[in-house]
Every structure is written in C-alpha cells, then in structure tokens.
Design a protein around this motif. Structure first.
Motif, PDB file in Angstrom:
ATOM      1  N   ALA A   1       0.833  -1.205   0.000  1.00 41.39           N
ATOM      2  CA  ALA A   1       0.000   0.000   0.000  1.00 41.39           C
ATOM      3  C   ALA A   1       0.867   1.255   0.000  1.00 41.39           C
ATOM      4  N   GLY A   2       2.042   1.160   0.568  1.00 41.15           N
ATOM      5  CA  GLY A   2       2.971   2.294   0.607  1.00 41.15           C
ATOM      6  C   GLY A   2       3.819   2.433  -0.646  1.00 41.15           C
ATOM      7  N   GLY A   3       3.605   1.548  -1.621  1.00 38.60           N
ATOM      8  CA  GLY A   3       4.327   1.640  -2.886  1.00 38.60           C
ATOM      9  C   GLY A   3       5.659   0.902  -2.935  1.00 38.60           C
ATOM     10  N   HIS A   4       5.940   0.082  -1.937  1.00 34.00           N
ATOM     11  CA  HIS A   4       7.196  -0.674  -1.916  1.00 34.00           C
ATOM     12  C   HIS A   4       6.995  -1.999  -2.638  1.00 34.00           C
ATOM     13  N   HIS A   5       7.984  -2.363  -3.434  1.00 38.51           N
ATOM     14  CA  HIS A   5       7.897  -3.607  -4.195  1.00 38.51           C
ATOM     15  C   HIS A   5       8.454  -4.766  -3.382  1.00 38.51           C
ATOM     16  N   ARG A   6       7.832  -5.931  -3.553  1.00 37.59           N
ATOM     17  CA  ARG A   6       8.308  -7.173  -2.965  1.00 37.59           C
ATOM     18  C   ARG A   6       8.447  -8.178  -4.098  1.00 37.59           C
ATOM     19  N   TRP A   7       9.479  -8.982  -4.011  1.00 32.38           N
ATOM     20  CA  TRP A   7       9.874  -9.846  -5.122  1.00 32.38           C
ATOM     21  C   TRP A   7       9.996 -11.299  -4.714  1.00 32.38           C
ATOM     22  N   ASP A   8       9.572 -12.180  -5.607  1.00 34.13           N
ATOM     23  CA  ASP A   8       9.898 -13.598  -5.562  1.00 34.13           C
ATOM     24  C   ASP A   8      11.101 -13.712  -6.506  1.00 34.13           C
ATOM     25  N   VAL A   9      12.261 -14.005  -5.961  1.00 31.80           N
ATOM     26  CA  VAL A   9      13.495 -13.978  -6.755  1.00 31.80           C
ATOM     27  C   VAL A   9      13.445 -14.957  -7.923  1.00 31.80           C
ATOM     28  N   ASP A  10      12.861 -16.128  -7.717  1.00 33.49           N
ATOM     29  CA  ASP A  10      12.776 -17.101  -8.809  1.00 33.49           C
ATOM     30  C   ASP A  10      11.923 -16.556  -9.953  1.00 33.49           C
ATOM     31  N   ASP A  11      10.820 -15.882  -9.617  1.00 35.53           N
ATOM     32  CA  ASP A  11       9.978 -15.290 -10.648  1.00 35.53           C
ATOM     33  C   ASP A  11      10.712 -14.156 -11.368  1.00 35.53           C
ATOM     34  N   LEU A  12      11.442 -13.349 -10.619  1.00 36.50           N
ATOM     35  CA  LEU A  12      12.221 -12.265 -11.234  1.00 36.50           C
ATOM     36  C   LEU A  12      13.247 -12.835 -12.208  1.00 36.50           C
ATOM     37  N   LYS A  13      13.927 -13.891 -11.816  1.00 37.07           N
ATOM     38  CA  LYS A  13      14.908 -14.517 -12.707  1.00 37.07           C
ATOM     39  C   LYS A  13      14.241 -15.056 -13.962  1.00 37.07           C
ATOM     40  N   ARG A  14      13.033 -15.612 -13.821  1.00 37.78           N
ATOM     41  CA  ARG A  14      12.281 -16.086 -14.994  1.00 37.78           C
ATOM     42  C   ARG A  14      11.967 -14.917 -15.935  1.00 37.78           C
ATOM     43  N   GLN A  15      11.521 -13.801 -15.365  1.00 40.48           N
ATOM     44  CA  GLN A  15      11.224 -12.617 -16.182  1.00 40.48           C
ATOM     45  C   GLN A  15      12.470 -12.154 -16.938  1.00 40.48           C
ATOM     46  N   LEU A  16      13.601 -12.160 -16.276  1.00 43.17           N
ATOM     47  CA  LEU A  16      14.841 -11.721 -16.916  1.00 43.17           C
ATOM     48  C   LEU A  16      15.273 -12.671 -18.027  1.00 43.17           C
ATOM     49  N   ARG A  17      15.101 -13.972 -17.816  1.00 43.60           N
ATOM     50  CA  ARG A  17      15.425 -14.941 -18.877  1.00 43.60           C
ATOM     51  C   ARG A  17      14.587 -14.658 -20.120  1.00 43.60           C
ATOM     52  N   GLU A  18      13.291 -14.398 -19.911  1.00 44.95           N
ATOM     53  CA  GLU A  18      12.407 -14.109 -21.050  1.00 44.95           C
ATOM     54  C   GLU A  18      12.809 -12.821 -21.757  1.00 44.95           C
ATOM     55  N   LEU A  19      13.200 -11.812 -21.000  1.00 45.64           N
ATOM     56  CA  LEU A  19      13.634 -10.553 -21.604  1.00 45.64           C
ATOM     57  C   LEU A  19      14.910 -10.748 -22.422  1.00 45.64           C
ATOM     58  N   ARG A  20      15.834 -11.522 -21.888  1.00 51.79           N
ATOM     59  CA  ARG A  20      17.086 -11.771 -22.613  1.00 51.79           C
ATOM     60  C   ARG A  20      16.819 -12.532 -23.908  1.00 51.79           C
ATOM     61  N   LYS A  21      15.924 -13.530 -23.844  1.00 56.87           N
ATOM     62  CA  LYS A  21      15.571 -14.298 -25.038  1.00 56.87           C
ATOM     63  C   LYS A  21      14.998 -13.408 -26.126  1.00 56.87           C
ATOM     64  N   SER A  22      14.146 -12.468 -25.713  1.00 52.65           N
ATOM     65  CA  SER A  22      13.487 -11.585 -26.686  1.00 52.65           C
ATOM     66  C   SER A  22      14.392 -10.429 -27.110  1.00 52.65           C
ATOM     67  N   GLY A  23      15.539 -10.284 -26.459  1.00 46.79           N
ATOM     68  CA  GLY A  23      16.467  -9.215 -26.816  1.00 46.79           C
ATOM     69  C   GLY A  23      16.122  -7.870 -26.202  1.00 46.79           C
ATOM     70  N   GLU A  24      15.147  -7.851 -25.291  1.00 47.54           N
ATOM     71  CA  GLU A  24      14.739  -6.592 -24.670  1.00 47.54           C
ATOM     72  C   GLU A  24      15.665  -6.162 -23.527  1.00 47.54           C
ATOM     73  N   LEU A  25      16.502  -7.064 -23.071  1.00 52.84           N
ATOM     74  CA  LEU A  25      17.420  -6.756 -21.999  1.00 52.84           C
ATOM     75  C   LEU A  25      18.819  -7.187 -22.414  1.00 52.84           C
ATOM     76  N   ASN A  26      19.723  -6.256 -22.425  1.00 58.25           N
ATOM     77  CA  ASN A  26      21.110  -6.564 -22.833  1.00 58.25           C
ATOM     78  C   ASN A  26      21.899  -7.082 -21.676  1.00 58.25           C
TER      79      ASN A  26
END
Length: 65
Positions: free
Chosen positions: A40-65
């Motif tokens: 509610a205060g605008g702070h983000h909380r992360w599941d590290v495994d999910d974040l790593k999955r998101q990054l893998r997908e971004l790298r595959k698509s070339g959106e993240l160098n």
C-alpha cells in the motif's frame, strides 16, 4: 538464494540477481519487470525465482542486454 515463496525487498532482489537497487527500480518503471507484490505504501516485494524467470524471457526476446 531466497526460500521458495519468500518475498524480498527490492534491494535484496537486486543483490540476488547482481544489479543495483536503482537498476531494478528503473526496470520496473520502464515496464521491463513486474514485482510480485506492491505494498500500500508503494514498496515492491519480489519472488526472486519469478524475477529470474522474467529476466530470462527478456534476454531471449532481446529486450534486456
């Protein structure tokens, strides 16, 4: 590595993936990654495994160098 199902702060998530906290926050603002939860205060909380999955997908698509 975080325990399965444990949500961590942006600083902890950034450390887990080897980037700075500001970099991870910028990726959120740019719409590249999405936190598991935003408090509610605008702070983000992360599941590290999910974040790593998101990054893998971004790298595959070339959106993240």
């Amino acid at each position: 590595m975080s325990r399965p199902g444990r949500l961590v702060t942006t600083a902890e998530a950034a450390t887990a993936i080897g980037v700075g906290r500001r970099t991870l926050s910028r990726w959120v603002l740019d719409g590249k990654v999405e936190p598991t939860l935003t408090t509610a205060g605008g702070h983000h909380r992360w599941d590290v495994d999910d974040l790593k999955r998101q990054l893998r997908e971004l790298r595959k698509s070339g959106e993240l160098n």
